[in-house]
Design an enzyme around this catalytic site. Sequence first.
Site, PDB file in Angstrom:
ATOM      1  N   LYS A   1      -8.993   3.579  -2.237  1.00  0.00           N
ATOM      2  CA  LYS A   1      -9.701   2.316  -1.071  1.00  0.00           C
ATOM      3  C   LYS A   1     -10.621   2.730  -0.033  1.00  0.00           C
ATOM      4  O   LYS A   1     -10.627   3.729  -0.740  1.00  0.00           O
ATOM      5  CB  LYS A   1      -8.304   2.609  -0.402  1.00  0.00           C
ATOM      6  CG  LYS A   1      -8.483   2.130   1.248  1.00  0.00           C
ATOM      7  CD  LYS A   1      -7.146   2.226   1.850  1.00  0.00           C
ATOM      8  CE  LYS A   1      -7.225   1.785   3.550  1.00  0.00           C
ATOM      9  NZ  LYS A   1      -5.798   1.740   4.119  1.00  0.00           N
TER      10      LYS A   1
ATOM     11  N   GLU B   1       0.888  -1.101  -0.307  1.00  0.00           N
ATOM     12  CA  GLU B   1      -0.169  -0.261   0.174  1.00  0.00           C
ATOM     13  C   GLU B   1       0.991   0.984   0.230  1.00  0.00           C
ATOM     14  O   GLU B   1       2.184   1.197   1.041  1.00  0.00           O
ATOM     15  CB  GLU B   1      -1.325  -0.167   1.457  1.00  0.00           C
ATOM     16  CG  GLU B   1      -1.868   1.248   1.262  1.00  0.00           C
ATOM     17  CD  GLU B   1      -2.773   1.369   3.041  1.00  0.00           C
ATOM     18  OE1 GLU B   1      -3.499   1.807   2.906  1.00  0.00           O
ATOM     19  OE2 GLU B   1      -2.336   0.399   3.564  1.00  0.00           O
TER      20      GLU B   1
ATOM     21  N   CYS C   1      -5.219  -3.136   1.678  1.00  0.00           N
ATOM     22  CA  CYS C   1      -5.832  -2.740   3.192  1.00  0.00           C
ATOM     23  C   CYS C   1      -6.727  -3.064   3.669  1.00  0.00           C
ATOM     24  O   CYS C   1      -7.516  -4.114   4.635  1.00  0.00           O
ATOM     25  CB  CYS C   1      -4.888  -1.748   3.775  1.00  0.00           C
ATOM     26  SG  CYS C   1      -4.356  -1.843   5.146  1.00  0.00           S
TER      27      CYS C   1
END
Length: 574
Positions: free
Chosen positions: A131, A45, A168
């Site tokens: 994300k 990430e 994540c």
Amino acid sequence: MDDHIKIAICQIEPTVGDIKGNKEKILAARLEAAKMGADLCVFCELVVSGYPPEDLVQKPAYQRACARAVEELASATGDGGPAMIVGAPHFGLAESLTENLAENKDQRLQERPFNAVFLLADGVIVAERHKKELPNYGVFDEPRRFTPGEGPPNPIPFRGLSLGLLVCEDMWRPGVAEKLAEAGADLLIAPHGSPFRDTARNDRASAARKCCQATGLPIVFVNQLAGQDEIVFDGASFVMAAQGDIAYRAKQFLPGIFLTEWKRADDGALGCIVGPSYAWHEGDEEIYRAVVLGVRDYVEKNRFPGVVIGLSGGVDSALTAAIAVDALGANRVRCVMLPSRYTSKDSLIDAEQCAKALGVQYDTIQIEPTVAAFGEVLGPVFNGRAADTTEENIQSRIRGVILMALSNKFGEMVLTTGNKSEMSVGYATLYGDMNGGYNPLKDIYKTDAYNLCHWRNSVKDHGFHGPEGIVIPENIITKAPSAELREDQTDQDSLPPYDVLDGILERLVEREMSVREIIADGFDEDTIRKIEHLLYVAEYKRRQAPPGPKVTQVNFGRDRRYPITNGWRDRGDY
């Protein structure tokens, strides 16, 4: 897709803000993966920016530099080599990322970027995904800095595969993975910036397992490796099969390019048939290695030539010295004994033996002349008042001044040595033993410090810079701990035994238990209330303490943010 596809897990060590250096590491990893025959390289990430970038993401120049690096990385894939999945902060896909930023400069200053991930192949940016789930707990406060992704998550086609990207937190919460599976994803790829803590590996496996079981898909989990201020990222990337078992493991605490090979079964399901198989560390060894990594990266990335430590003959300073030598090498560690009239002969002997065992430079500087000078200066003002903790703290502060003078003269950073038990209850002196740039033991309770000493003395073939065998003399571990600031002083003069103290602190800090609940666990009520009071009134000290690596569920600093002015005490009246 072909019969086989090879995906490289690229577990590298990015540095927050070093965009050029990170880009070079990404390209070097890609080159190595290409030699291994990889078709796709997956990075962690925000690998371009480093994670977490904190408020750096608000700087327009930083945003442009990240966007430019992504474009240059995309261009590099035009050589016919492996494609790449990389992460960077950005505002959304455009034909030119940097032009998009420039044209909307005024607007961008009022907005937050996405935590974005890109597929780069054949010389171009093929796709960008954002994300969706932004964590706002523990060490994380991403809603402050990023905009959550919008719209339904869509898989990305790549060489006959359909890749579902989970950045994540998207893996940790239900919703995104299931929608990717419904949209036809064959494989879930999860770039992560997952910090180390003593439960991290089990927590990650549990979250990934739920994801696999909910979707029926395998996961490639790629984690960052780095020490970043108070946070340690341990790598430990893995491949989990669709059934929920970890099939392949990358190294923990070490970088590497780990090739995985994938093949479709007769029923069309995608499975990993080749991958890395490394053992992960457990218990005291895992915590010790995390602290070593945190110290190494903090010193290296902040460009200190070495460290200086006040070596008292006690367990905390000895353990700190061992960690520093293991992280940096003995030639970059200076230890100093700063004895006073209260320093015991045992402490002098033990400190010297520890320094010799570690092979560090060792100096002795007497503080008694300076203590006497302070007594002379303050005598007229203190006249008629009995000696108390004031005189004890003066000794500590004199030592702090001397260590900082050495730091200024030689450029070495001072490592402080206070453990979590002491930091919890305020048994550390501001501008004294709290002076320094980094505290390796900040999240290590006293009882755990003893365990780490025993482990370090017993380990063989550890792979550190320091020597093997006993480096912390046994007498340091077995003698009663003391600050040696007055005659015949021991820590237990004013504190309960450390196993009792740490048991109460762990319940107050990590588990946020009430006084009644802790009493029910068998602890004395008066002792609990005393420790609770000390914990709260020491908050102002902790705000001024140097950072240190997080290894428990809740550390002081990023995790636990209590008010300094705090009238709350758990009296059980509400």
